[in-house]
Design a protein around this motif. Structure first.
Motif, PDB file in Angstrom:
ATOM      1  N   GLN B   7       0.830  -1.202   0.000  1.00 25.91           N
ATOM      2  CA  GLN B   7       0.000   0.000   0.000  1.00 25.91           C
ATOM      3  C   GLN B   7       0.863   1.250   0.000  1.00 25.91           C
ATOM      4  O   GLN B   7       2.027   1.219   0.388  1.00 25.91           O
ATOM      5  CB  GLN B   7      -0.920   0.003   1.235  1.00 25.91           C
ATOM      6  N   SER B   8       0.282   2.319  -0.461  1.00 24.93           N
ATOM      7  CA  SER B   8       1.016   3.582  -0.405  1.00 24.93           C
ATOM      8  C   SER B   8       0.090   4.665   0.132  1.00 24.93           C
ATOM      9  O   SER B   8      -1.120   4.566  -0.001  1.00 24.93           O
ATOM     10  CB  SER B   8       1.526   3.958  -1.796  1.00 24.93           C
ATOM     11  N   SER B   9       0.675   5.675   0.700  1.00 26.88           N
ATOM     12  CA  SER B   9      -0.135   6.727   1.302  1.00 26.88           C
ATOM     13  C   SER B   9      -0.708   7.635   0.226  1.00 26.88           C
ATOM     14  O   SER B   9      -0.322   7.567  -0.934  1.00 26.88           O
ATOM     15  CB  SER B   9       0.707   7.539   2.287  1.00 26.88           C
ATOM     16  N   ASN B  10      -1.624   8.512   0.618  1.00 29.30           N
ATOM     17  CA  ASN B  10      -2.396   9.308  -0.338  1.00 29.30           C
ATOM     18  C   ASN B  10      -1.583  10.308  -1.129  1.00 29.30           C
ATOM     19  O   ASN B  10      -1.900  10.580  -2.285  1.00 29.30           O
ATOM     20  CB  ASN B  10      -3.514  10.054   0.396  1.00 29.30           C
ATOM     21  N   ASP B  11      -0.546  10.865  -0.524  1.00 33.99           N
ATOM     22  CA  ASP B  11       0.195  11.875  -1.270  1.00 33.99           C
ATOM     23  C   ASP B  11       1.387  11.279  -2.015  1.00 33.99           C
ATOM     24  O   ASP B  11       2.210  11.998  -2.551  1.00 33.99           O
ATOM     25  CB  ASP B  11       0.650  13.011  -0.338  1.00 33.99           C
ATOM     26  N   THR B  12       1.461   9.944  -2.062  1.00 34.93           N
ATOM     27  CA  THR B  12       2.503   9.302  -2.845  1.00 34.93           C
ATOM     28  C   THR B  12       1.939   8.966  -4.218  1.00 34.93           C
ATOM     29  O   THR B  12       0.870   8.380  -4.334  1.00 34.93           O
ATOM     30  CB  THR B  12       2.966   8.004  -2.165  1.00 34.93           C
ATOM     31  N   LYS B  42       3.499  13.296  -4.517  1.00 33.90           N
ATOM     32  CA  LYS B  42       2.801  14.118  -5.488  1.00 33.90           C
ATOM     33  C   LYS B  42       3.473  15.495  -5.572  1.00 33.90           C
ATOM     34  O   LYS B  42       3.901  16.047  -4.577  1.00 33.90           O
ATOM     35  CB  LYS B  42       1.359  14.307  -5.014  1.00 33.90           C
ATOM     36  N   GLU B  77      -0.359   5.778  -7.951  1.00 28.95           N
ATOM     37  CA  GLU B  77      -1.504   6.306  -7.199  1.00 28.95           C
ATOM     38  C   GLU B  77      -2.275   5.176  -6.519  1.00 28.95           C
ATOM     39  O   GLU B  77      -3.504   5.132  -6.537  1.00 28.95           O
ATOM     40  CB  GLU B  77      -2.449   7.080  -8.132  1.00 28.95           C
ATOM     41  N   GLY B  78      -1.521   4.249  -5.948  1.00 23.78           N
ATOM     42  CA  GLY B  78      -2.145   3.183  -5.174  1.00 23.78           C
ATOM     43  C   GLY B  78      -2.558   1.964  -5.980  1.00 23.78           C
ATOM     44  O   GLY B  78      -2.907   0.937  -5.417  1.00 23.78           O
ATOM     45  N   THR B  79      -2.528   2.046  -7.325  1.00 26.51           N
ATOM     46  CA  THR B  79      -2.895   0.888  -8.143  1.00 26.51           C
ATOM     47  C   THR B  79      -1.640   0.083  -8.455  1.00 26.51           C
ATOM     48  O   THR B  79      -0.652   0.646  -8.941  1.00 26.51           O
ATOM     49  CB  THR B  79      -3.515   1.355  -9.478  1.00 26.51           C
ATOM     50  N   SER B 173      -1.139  11.852 -13.968  1.00 28.40           N
ATOM     51  CA  SER B 173      -0.587  11.833 -12.616  1.00 28.40           C
ATOM     52  C   SER B 173       0.891  12.163 -12.632  1.00 28.40           C
ATOM     53  O   SER B 173       1.396  12.831 -11.730  1.00 28.40           O
ATOM     54  CB  SER B 173      -0.756  10.443 -11.999  1.00 28.40           C
TER      55      SER B 173
END
Lengths: 405, 238
Positions: B7-12, B42, B77-79, B173
């Motif tokens: 998993q990665s955090s939202n601003d990564t 980001k 972006e998390g995918t 992105s």
């Protein structure tokens, strides 16, 4: 990417390479034009022969002496003299499906009117001949049964004979000489045209068969008998009845061959139609070969095009083209080429067959079926020969494609 | 090596875990990336440098979803895109990645506007909307009035600005710039770099730049150096 977008992309690519597209399409154009022209001409010839045979008369049966194979020996028609006037009379009296019967003899020779002469065919026939052959009289009155019984020196002439012997003069009542015998012209037949196989029916003279038999040929037998059946459905019945009657009259034992041959126009028609139909298919097939060559031309150019445009394919893939987008693009290019080629080919082929038809005087009309078949065929050629190059394009690796110089 | 879900955090925007890439040339394994771990937040401007053969191009191809890793995970972006099919990767490239290449890679004999439109064509955007967006971006790139020009009628710098407009058109992105100044003279190189810098600073576009030139790499806030398929340095720029 949707289809309209893909069509736009493909047609633009073709437009950018105008010369190449035209030359590639030429293969299909020639192929389709050849198919359409040859099939149309084939059908035209077929129709013409059909109408010529039909002009012999509907529900018509010919009886000829001799068999197609007698004792294993194939004799020519008329090589034996077994057909007698009494046979014709018996058919008229005893065959219920026979509407009209006319005996027939034939002589070819010179005819003279004053200082004009003309070599033609003289047919000795019965008085019902115009009805049997659906051949109306244009001027005068056809000779009747009494003239036949009396072996009168009368005759009816065809339009060509009228033209050759009389020019502008009214021939009715004039005397012409056939083998130095005087014949009074009592009728002029209407224009009948060419029967099958190039024989011009208007170039003939009709006279009572008795007169020709006795005074011209000196024979007592017949060269043929014409029979008109009651209706098209009774042609076969009439044929069987005539065969049974003649076998009985000629005392032919069971198991032996007939000494006569019965032909009917419907059979002749179907035989000829089979032959001309085969001919048309044969011509069409030969023309199709050029269409396949055209298809290979498309495949060849599409392969070159895929190689040349490897970078373009890479760019498109990098910005998000899926494999099927690339496949569709190149497939559509091939199909557009082949179908536009097909349409031009159809137009060209139609023009070609119509001009040729006017030269060789055959009533050709371009039928919708070969046109539709040709169009679908050109479409399939595009799909078939475009699929391999398009698949090749769609399977390119984007990284390598982008780096391609 | 990591297994299972990552998993990665939202601003990564980019997260790479245990990434390996091995090429097989005649059945001989040639490792191009040995083990790469990286996280890019980001709005970053990251420069990736290294000598040729260091693995930076391979890494770039994987980030651009043009290639798949042999092992490891790449989260955009998390995918986890390392698990996707070629057609799904095409969709990711179309919607989330903008490419800028050394040799511009514009379609020849195709107008600047249509080149910029191209990603939107594959995204299924209607024609009118596509053209409007392309014109806006060309104007933003200082190419107003050049929309009907063909690439061969434009200078190198102009062509690269068309390419940047194309990269931006899908609001991606990340923007991947592979040696974007390699075919340009020094003056034009700086112009292009300033365009990229402004995009990053003013619009918050995430830019990942691959270059072997130090002065170009220096535009990045963070400089990552590759050698022999490994990250050997990861420094925050001057």
């Amino acid at each position: 990417m949707n289809l309209t977008e893909a069509i736009k992309v493909s047609s633009r690519a073709l437009y950018k390479n105008k010369m190449r597209s035209v030359l590639t399409g030429l293969g299909v154009i020639i192929g389709i034009a050849a198919v359409v022209a040859l099939v149309s001409l084939g059908q035209g010839v077929s129709n013409k022969i059909e109408s010529q045979i039909a002009s012999l008369g509907s529900n018509l049966l010919f009886i000829l002496p001799g068999s197609t194979s007698m004792g294993g020996v194939h004799g020519g028609f008329g090589s034996v003299n077994t057909l007698m006037p009494s046979d014709a009379a018996a058919i008229a009296a005893q065959v219920p499906d026979a509407l009209y019967v006319s005996p027939g003899v034939r002589w070819v020779g010179q005819t003279v009117y004053q200082n004009q002469n003309w070599a033609t065919t003289i047919l000795g026939v019965g008085s019902s001949f115009p009805m049997i052959r659906d051949w109306p009289v244009a001027e005068g009155n056809f000779f009747d049964k009494e003239d036949v019984d009396a072996a009168a020196n009368v005759c009816a002439i065809g339009q060509v004979v009228k033209q050759q012997l009389f020019g502008g003069i009214d021939p009715i009542g004039k005397i012409i000489k056939i083998k130095n015998l005087p014949f009074k012209v009592v009728a002029v037949m209407a224009t009948k045209g060419t029967a099958g196989f190039g024989q011009d029916q208007d170039d003939s003279i009709l006279a009572p068969y008795t007169t020709i038999q006795k005074k011209v040929l000196g024979i007592d037998y017949l060269n043929f008998i014409f029979v008109k059946a009651l209706s098209s459905s009774s042609v076969d019945a009439a044929q069987n009845e005539i065969e049974a009657l003649l076998r009985q009259r000629h005392t032919i034992k069971t198991g032996s061959d007939d000494d006569f041959t019965i032909r009917n126009v419907a059979d002749m028609l179907s035989t000829v139609m089979n032959i001309t139909g085969l001919l048309t298919i044969f011509l069409g097939s030969i023309a199709s070969i050029s269409l396949i060559v055209g298809g290979i031309g498309i495949m060849n150019i599409m392969l070159v095009s895929v190689t040349e445009r490897t970078r373009e394919i890479g760019i498109r893939m990098a910005v998000g083209a899926k494999r099927r987008d690339i496949l569709l693009q190149f497939l559509l290019e091939a199909v557009t080429l082949s179908t536009i080629g097909g349409i031009i080919g159809i137009i060209l082929g139609s023009i070609l067959s119509l001009t040729t038809a006017s030269f060789i005087k055959i009533p050709v009309k371009v039928n919708i079926l070969p046109v539709v078949v040709a169009f679908l065929f050109s479409f399939s050629v595009g799909v078939f020969f475009g699929l391999y190059p398009a698949t090749k394009a769609s399977k390119l690796n984007p990284i390598e494609a982008l780096r391609y110089e | 090596m990591s297994q299972g879900t990552v998993q990665s955090s939202n601003d990564t925007v980019v997260k790479v875990v245990g990434l390996k890439k091995t090429y097989f040339l005649d059945h001989i394994a040639v490792p191009a990336l040995k083990e790469v771990n990286m996280e890019i937040p980001k709005g970053s401007f990251v420069s990736i440098t290294g000598a040729s053969g260091s693995g930076k191009t391979t890494f770039m191809n994987i980030l651009g979803c043009l290639d798949k890793p042999t092992e490891g995970h790449y989260l955009l972006e998390g995918t986890d895109v390392s698990l996707l099919s070629p057609d799904m990767l095409a969709g990711i490239r179309n919607g989330r990645i903008g490419f800028i290449f050394q040799n511009f890679n514009l379609l020849a004999r195709t107008s600047a506007m249509e080149n910029v439109e191209l990603p939107l064509v594959y995204a299924g955007v209607p024609r009118h909307e596509r053209q409007q967006k392309a014109l806006e971006l060309l104007e933003m790139m200082g190419l107003k009035g050049f929309d009907m020009h063909y690439p061969q009628q434009l200078s190198g710098g102009q062509q690269q600005r068309v390419a940047i407009a194309r990269a931006l058109v899908n609001a991606p992105s990340i923007i991947l710039a592979d040696e974007p100044t390699g075919n340009l003279d020094t003056k034009t190189s700086y112009e292009i770099m300033n365009v990229l810098k402004r995009l990053n600073e003013e619009m918050g576009v995430t830019i990942i730049l691959v270059t072997h030139e130090h002065d170009i790499a220096a535009y990045g806030q963070r400089i990552i150096t590759f050698r022999d398929g490994l990250v050997v340095s990861d420094t925050v720029g001057p």
